[in-house]
Design an enzyme around this catalytic site. Structure first.
Site, PDB file in Angstrom:
ATOM      1  N   GLY A  11      -4.349   0.127   1.832  1.00  0.00           N
ATOM      2  CA  GLY A  11      -3.959   0.479   0.925  1.00  0.00           C
ATOM      3  C   GLY A  11      -4.123   0.014  -0.515  1.00  0.00           C
ATOM      4  CG  ASN A 112      -2.502  -8.989   7.389  1.00  0.00           C
ATOM      5  OD1 ASN A 112      -3.067  -9.897   7.852  1.00  0.00           O
ATOM      6  ND2 ASN A 112      -1.341  -8.764   6.720  1.00  0.00           N
ATOM      7  CB  THR A 134      -1.708  -6.570   0.622  1.00  0.00           C
ATOM      8  OG1 THR A 134      -0.422  -6.257   1.064  1.00  0.00           O
ATOM      9  CG2 THR A 134      -1.415  -7.956   0.728  1.00  0.00           C
ATOM     10  CB  ILE A 135       2.071  -4.701  -3.644  1.00  0.00           C
ATOM     11  CG1 ILE A 135       2.564  -3.852  -1.480  1.00  0.00           C
ATOM     12  CG2 ILE A 135       1.121  -3.715  -3.813  1.00  0.00           C
ATOM     13  CD1 ILE A 135       3.172  -2.520  -1.880  1.00  0.00           C
ATOM     14  CG  ASP A 136       2.793  -5.510   2.253  1.00  0.00           C
ATOM     15  OD1 ASP A 136       3.833  -4.115   1.260  1.00  0.00           O
ATOM     16  OD2 ASP A 136       2.221  -4.064   3.245  1.00  0.00           O
ATOM     17  CG  HIS A 180       6.502   0.248   7.805  1.00  0.00           C
ATOM     18  ND1 HIS A 180       8.041   0.288   7.337  1.00  0.00           N
ATOM     19  CD2 HIS A 180       6.014   0.628   6.628  1.00  0.00           C
ATOM     20  CE1 HIS A 180       7.525   1.406   7.524  1.00  0.00           C
ATOM     21  NE2 HIS A 180       6.442   1.696   6.582  1.00  0.00           N
ATOM     22  CD  GLU A 231       7.881   1.195   3.048  1.00  0.00           C
ATOM     23  OE1 GLU A 231       7.104   2.435   3.097  1.00  0.00           O
ATOM     24  OE2 GLU A 231       7.013  -0.297   3.399  1.00  0.00           O
ATOM     25  CD  GLN A 283       7.814  -0.448  -4.101  1.00  0.00           C
ATOM     26  OE1 GLN A 283       8.429  -1.721  -3.851  1.00  0.00           O
ATOM     27  NE2 GLN A 283       7.778   0.848  -3.198  1.00  0.00           N
TER      28      GLN A 283
HETATM   29  O1  F6P Z   1      -0.793  -1.765   1.613  1.00  0.00           O
HETATM   30  C1  F6P Z   1       1.113  -1.411   2.514  1.00  0.00           C
HETATM   31  C2  F6P Z   1       1.846  -1.201   2.006  1.00  0.00           C
HETATM   32  O2  F6P Z   1       2.052  -0.481   0.491  1.00  0.00           O
HETATM   33  C3  F6P Z   1       2.995  -1.579   2.400  1.00  0.00           C
HETATM   34  O3  F6P Z   1       3.752  -1.964   2.057  1.00  0.00           O
HETATM   35  C4  F6P Z   1       3.558  -0.231   3.359  1.00  0.00           C
HETATM   36  O4  F6P Z   1       4.481  -0.303   4.051  1.00  0.00           O
HETATM   37  C5  F6P Z   1       2.191   0.988   3.251  1.00  0.00           C
HETATM   38  O5  F6P Z   1       1.621  -0.034   3.003  1.00  0.00           O
HETATM   39  C6  F6P Z   1       2.180   1.790   3.147  1.00  0.00           C
HETATM   40  O6  F6P Z   1       0.809   3.074   3.213  1.00  0.00           O
HETATM   41  P1  F6P Z   1      -0.028   4.585   3.291  1.00  0.00           P
HETATM   42  O7  F6P Z   1      -0.223   4.332   1.407  1.00  0.00           O
HETATM   43  O8  F6P Z   1      -0.817   4.165   4.638  1.00  0.00           O
HETATM   44  O9  F6P Z   1       2.046   5.089   3.294  1.00  0.00           O
END
Ligand code: F6P
Length: 357
Positions: A11, A112, A134-136, A180, A231, A283
């Site tokens: 992502g 990750n 990563t935003i996480d 998540h 989420e 976000q």
């Molecule tokens: O990259 C991390 C993230 O933004 C998570 O916070 C989120 O749950 C997930 O990716 C969403 O993934 P996608 O863009 O594949 O729907």
């Protein structure tokens, strides 16, 4: 002459471009001759030999630009060892493209899953340097990932906007924040936005405790309650299920996301009016915030330095306010989660925030 391959995987997030610019600027400022091979759309580009030769011009003016000039995609680690639909061995294909282009190293930006594959490539003998995006903020081995602070800003803005409308209406508002598996983003945006209740995956909630916290606020004269919900927030009952049982439950899940389930439970149990807001991919969007621009530039520069020294097999991370190199072997496959006993959680509780636990 250094021949550097580069890719962004997983992502996207803010400051990917700033980080790549940092690497390239550091190399070009050193006076070293460099050729940059930008692989498109993540590992796919390396597997199928889809790349663009990049020059300094490609990295000019991108410090403030969100997204990634290379494009990104998710190529799950667990599928890397499986041949593609035409029988292609993906790992062999990546190695062949690397050797065919006579690359000195790959610079890989990701979270990750990306780090697991980067470590696999290292084990296969490729020179790899990674940068933590990563935003996480859930990557093990670094206190901070770029993208995180920008996402905290956006999620906080969302909660701020909800605050003004919430104060006009006597309602419960849920803001669903990305994450998540881990709750760093929800915890930080929740605290920054003055949320009254924060629900994160690491601290399973009891819906009765959530309603109790809302009632206590009302008894103290508050007309509204704001909840920041990750989420991946999970109830105590669901947390007791085995992976298999939980998967089965989710097969028949009818809500668009957990926030709608929580809203429904609150409505049914308390008769209160609840609204859900999901900022979703906003976000991950827009310009990186100043913190991320500086942070990603610093990490990029240090990655450039490692390349100049020929030191490979590391993620450039951040520990105790210092930029550090962390062995990829150590990083791969580990998540940095919020501990329910973390000081920040205790402090949030000290100022009256409920985690519904
Ligand atoms: O990259 C991390 C993230 O933004 C998570 O916070 C989120 O749950 C997930 O990716 C969403 O993934 P996608 O863009 O594949 O729907």
């Amino acid at each position: 002459m250094k021949r550097i391959g580069m890719l962004t995987s997983g992502g996207d997030c803010q400051a990917l471009n700033a980080a790549m610019r940092g690497v390239v600027k550091c190399l070009s400022c050193s006076g070293e001759d460099v050729e940059i091979y930008g692989f498109l759309d993540g590992y796919k580009g390396l597997i199928y030999g889809d790349f663009r030769m990049l020059t300094g011009h490609d990295f000019a003016g991108i410090l403030t630009k969100g997204g990634t000039i290379l494009g990104s995609s998710r190529t799950p680690f667990k599928l890397m060892r499986e041949p593609d639909e035409n029988g292609l061995d993906k790992v062999e294909a990546m190695k062949q493209n690397y050797y065919k282009l006579k690359l000195d190293c790959m610079v890989i930006l990701g979270g990750n899953g990306t780090h697991k594959t980067a470590n696999l490539l290292r084990e296969e003998g490729l020179n790899v340097i990674t940068l933590p995006k990563t935003i996480d903020n859930d990557l093990w081995g670094t206190d901070m990932t770029f993208g995180f602070q920008s996402a905290v800003n956006i999620a906080t803005d969302c909660i701020d906007c909800i605050h003004t409308t919430a104060s006009s209406h006597a309602r419960i508002f849920i803001v669903e924040v990305m994450g998540h598996k881990v709750g760093w983003l929800t915890l930080n945006a929740g605290m920054a936005g003055g949320a009254d209740i924060i629900l994160i995956p690491e601290i399973p909630y009891d819906i009765n405790k959530v309603i109790k916290a809302i009632n206590e606020r009302e008894a103290r004269g508050s007309r509204f309650t704001i909840m920041a919900v990750a989420e991946g927030a999970i109830s105590k009952d669901d947390a007791k299920l085995s992976k298999k049982e939980y998967k089965k439950k989710m097969e028949n899940y009818t809500y668009p996301s957990v926030s709608y389930e929580i809203a429904d439970k609150i409505r049914k149990k308390s008769g209160k009016d609840v609204r859900v807001t999901v900022p979703g991919h906003t976000q991950r969007g827009g310009s990186p915030c100043p913190y991320d621009r500086v942070f990603a530039t610093r990490l990029g520069a240090e990655a450039g330095k490692l390349i100049l020294k020929g030191e490979y097999g590391f993620m450039v991370g951040y520990k105790n306010r210092e930029v550090v190199k962390v062995s990829l072997e150590d990083v791969a496959g580990k998540l940095k989660m919020v501990s329910p006993d973390a000081t920040i959680v205790k402090e949030a509780k000290m100022v009256g925030i409920s985690f519904g636990d």
